[in-house]
Structure formats: structure tokens, C-alpha cells
Design an enzyme around this catalytic site. Structure first.
Site, short mmCIF file in Angstrom:
data_model
loop_
_atom_site.label_atom_id
_atom_site.label_comp_id
_atom_site.label_asym_id
_atom_site.label_seq_id
_atom_site.Cartn_x
_atom_site.Cartn_y
_atom_site.Cartn_z
CG ASN A 73 1.79 7.88 -1.85
OD1 ASN A 73 1.38 7.86 -0.70
ND2 ASN A 73 1.25 8.64 -2.77
CG ASP A 117 -0.49 9.94 0.39
OD1 ASP A 117 0.41 10.72 0.77
OD2 ASP A 117 -1.06 10.02 -0.72
CG HIS A 118 -2.74 4.70 2.00
ND1 HIS A 118 -3.82 5.55 2.16
CD2 HIS A 118 -2.66 4.43 0.67
CE1 HIS A 118 -4.38 5.77 0.97
NE2 HIS A 118 -3.69 5.12 0.06
CG HIS A 168 -2.34 13.59 -2.85
ND1 HIS A 168 -3.23 12.87 -3.61
CD2 HIS A 168 -2.70 14.89 -3.02
CE1 HIS A 168 -4.08 13.70 -4.20
NE2 HIS A 168 -3.78 14.93 -3.85
NE ARG A 189 -7.72 13.29 -1.51
CZ ARG A 189 -7.90 12.71 -2.69
NH1 ARG A 189 -7.01 11.88 -3.16
NH2 ARG A 189 -8.98 12.95 -3.40
NE ARG A 214 -9.70 11.81 1.22
CZ ARG A 214 -10.20 11.38 0.05
NH1 ARG A 214 -9.82 10.22 -0.45
NH2 ARG A 214 -11.07 12.11 -0.63
CG HIS A 215 -4.04 10.68 3.22
ND1 HIS A 215 -3.38 11.70 2.58
CD2 HIS A 215 -4.64 9.94 2.25
CE1 HIS A 215 -3.56 11.57 1.28
NE2 HIS A 215 -4.34 10.54 1.04
CD GLU A 267 0.70 11.78 -5.63
OE1 GLU A 267 -0.49 11.75 -5.27
OE2 GLU A 267 1.35 10.76 -5.87
CB THR A 291 -7.14 6.58 -4.63
OG1 THR A 291 -5.80 6.90 -5.00
CG2 THR A 291 -7.72 5.60 -5.66
CB THR A 292 -5.39 10.29 -7.92
OG1 THR A 292 -4.83 10.80 -6.72
CG2 THR A 292 -5.39 11.34 -8.98
CD GLU A 319 2.86 9.38 -10.87
OE1 GLU A 319 3.22 10.37 -10.20
OE2 GLU A 319 2.21 8.44 -10.40
CG HIS A 358 -3.21 5.24 -9.31
ND1 HIS A 358 -4.21 4.35 -9.02
CD2 HIS A 358 -3.47 6.35 -8.58
CE1 HIS A 358 -5.05 4.91 -8.18
NE2 HIS A 358 -4.62 6.11 -7.87
N GLY A 359 -1.82 1.93 -8.52
CA GLY A 359 -2.31 0.55 -8.54
C GLY A 359 -1.24 -0.50 -8.74
N GLY A 416 2.44 3.19 -3.49
CA GLY A 416 2.03 3.46 -2.12
C GLY A 416 1.26 2.34 -1.47
CG HIS A 417 -3.31 0.53 -1.14
ND1 HIS A 417 -3.70 -0.72 -1.56
CD2 HIS A 417 -4.00 0.77 0.00
CE1 HIS A 417 -4.59 -1.20 -0.72
NE2 HIS A 417 -4.80 -0.32 0.23
N1 PXP Z 1 0.67 8.38 -8.39
C1 PXP Z 1 -0.30 9.26 -8.07
C2 PXP Z 1 -0.38 10.52 -8.84
C3 PXP Z 1 -1.20 8.99 -7.03
O1 PXP Z 1 -2.19 9.88 -6.74
C4 PXP Z 1 -1.06 7.80 -6.30
C5 PXP Z 1 -2.00 7.50 -5.17
O2 PXP Z 1 -1.80 8.37 -4.13
C6 PXP Z 1 -0.02 6.92 -6.65
C7 PXP Z 1 0.82 7.23 -7.71
C8 PXP Z 1 0.23 5.67 -5.90
O3 PXP Z 1 -0.79 4.78 -6.10
P1 PXP Z 1 -0.94 3.49 -5.22
O4 PXP Z 1 -1.22 3.95 -3.81
O5 PXP Z 1 -2.07 2.75 -5.84
O6 PXP Z 1 0.39 2.76 -5.30
#
Ligand code: PXP
Length: 238
Positions: free
Chosen positions: A7, A9-10, A43, A45, A49-50, A70, A100-101, A151, A191-192, A213-214
Site C-alpha cells: 500500500n 498511500d503514505h 485508497h 479517500r 487526503r493522500h 481501496e 486510518t481505516t 480481507e 492492517h497494522g 503499507g505504513h
Molecule cells: N488494508 C486496508 C483495508 C487498509 O485500509 C489499510 C490501511 O490503508 C491497510 C490494509 C494497510 O494498513 P497499514 O498501513 O497499517 O499496513
């Protein structure tokens, strides 16, 4: 071993910190693919925002692996998806004020809306994934809606503050993944996830893809994106 979907996005978040044109997420996608990512996730949004509309269009042109968009299940996003035709979309809940989501979609309560969106984008050959919490009720609802994939939200696992909570959350992810496969769904998770908690999740046989992503973009600030992705791949592949 699950595939790694990155991901980006950042990368756009850093660009938007100054409202300029760099760093460009389109470059990031190229580097990610060369480093071995199996796909790119963005994503778009509602508040932009990004990631911007321009990024989505250019990434559709450039990404050669798989592009996963996304998005919230809104009419505006459905129109964009039908126009751009990513390889797949992941439907996520979206609140303006969140960082974030925050949670999974309530696929059970929103099933009518999600079914409609799924049918509309499928007309264009786009696959549909639903981002849900690891609960049997949600997995069953995703199947009923007609999604191709789920997911599984790994946020609660990632945020667990001690081993016993982490084990409990891990078990939920495993069970949801098994249920998803049993029902014939594709199973992704994310996520995370970061360099210190990804290994356990990557061991779950039923998981096809990880969405990260992050942590990758954060590490890239110090070691570069290529290295950050290769480090993550090494952990996933054991
Ligand atoms: N999956 C979804 C649906 C998300 O919204 C995100 C965050 O954009 C991620 C995965 C990735 O999460 P992270 O940035 O914490 O790795």
C-alpha cells in the site's frame, strides 16, 4: 506463503504534507514491483487526503502486477472504479475524522448496499474484496453478498497489548481465514502489520495476500523503498 501487496498511500501523504508533486506514488509503484511486490494498493479517500484521482489513473497505466483500489461503497467511488478498472477493489468503511481505516465493514448489516456495488463493478470484470473483522458472521455475509475475496482486519491482532490478547486475536484471524477458504473465498489480510508481527500471520496457510503499507513506507524513509520491501518479503517467505 502469502503474496505481498504494498500500500503506497503514505508516499502520497508525504507529498501532500507540502502540497507539491513529490514524492510521486507512481514512482513508488515501479520500485515496489521491481523489489518483488505482487501488487500495489491505493485508497482513494472521499477527502483525497493522500491519493488523488490523477494517481489512480496513472497507476492504472503503469502497474503491471495487480492494482487494488481501496474505496468506500459510495456512488462516486463506484463510478471511478468502473471508469479506471483496477484489477480488484477492496470495499472499506470510511469516516472523515479517522486517521486510518479503523474497523472492518459491517457486511452483515450493509449487505444490500454491498451487493449492489459488487454487482456494478463486476460488470467491468473487477474483482471485489470486503475488508471485514475476523468474525464468522462477517465471513458468511461476504459470501452471501457474492464477494470474490475477504480481507481480514488484523488491526486488533497488531494492537494487542500483551501476549494473551495477541494469541486470542490471532486465533480469530486463523478461524476467519479457514472459514473464508471453506466457503471458496479468496482470503487476504492486513492492517497494522509490521516487521515484528508479520511472521505469525504469514504462516497462516489460508491467507493468499498480505496488504501492508505504513510500516514499509516508514522503514523506507531510513533504508529506501527497495530494501524495505525486500526485508518484508524475507520475513514473509521465512
Ligand atoms: N488494508 C486496508 C483495508 C487498509 O485500509 C489499510 C490501511 O490503508 C491497510 C490494509 C494497510 O494498513 P497499514 O498501513 O497499517 O499496513
Amino acid at each position: 506463503m502469502p503474496d505481498l501487496m504494498v500500500n503506497i498511500d503514505h508516499v502520497a501523504t508525504i507529498r501532500q504534507a507540502r502540497g507539491t508533486y513529490f514524492p510521486d506514488p507512481v514512482y513508488a509503484a515501479g520500485i515496489a514491483e521491481m523489489a518483488g511486490a505482487s501488487g500495489i494498493i491505493i485508497h482513494l479517500r472521499e477527502d483525497r487526503r493522500h491519493i488523488k484521482d490523477r494517481d489512480v489513473r496513472l497507476l492504472r497505466e503503469v502497474v503491471r502486477t495487480k492494482l487494488n483500489l481501496e474505496m468506500a461503497a459510495t456512488d462516486e467511488m463506484v463510478e471511478i472504479a468502473r471508469d479506471v478498472v483496477p484489477d480488484m477493489i477492496t470495499l472499506v468503511p470510511e469516516k472523515r475524522e479517522e486517521l486510518t481505516t479503523e474497523g472492518g465493514l459491517d457486511a452483515f448489516s450493509l449487505s444490500r448496499r454491498l451487493k449492489k456495488v459488487t454487482e456494478k463493478v463486476r460488470e467491468k470484470g473487477i474483482k471485489v474484496s470486503l475488508f471485514i473483522d475476523p468474525e464468522e458472521k462477517q465471513v458468511m455475509a461476504a459470501k452471501k453478498i457474492g464477494a470474490d475475496m475477504i480481507e481480514i482486519h488484523t488491526g486488533a491482532y497488531s494492537d494487542a497489548i500483551n501476549d494473551s490478547m495477541r494469541r486470542q486475536e490471532y486465533k480469530k484471524v486463523v478461524e476467519a481465514a479457514k472459514k473464508g477458504k471453506e466457503l471458496g473465498l479468496g482470503v487476504n489480510a492486513g492492517h497494522g502489520l509490521h516487521y515484528h508481527n508479520v511472521r505469525e500471520i504469514a504462516k497462516i496457510e489460508e491467507i493468499d495476500e498480505l496488504s501492508i503499507g505504513h510500516s514499509i513506507i516508514a522503514r523506507a524513509v531510513f533504508v529506501g523503498l527497495d530494501r524495505a520491501i525486500r526485508d518484508m518479503l524475507e520475513l514473509i517467505n521465512g
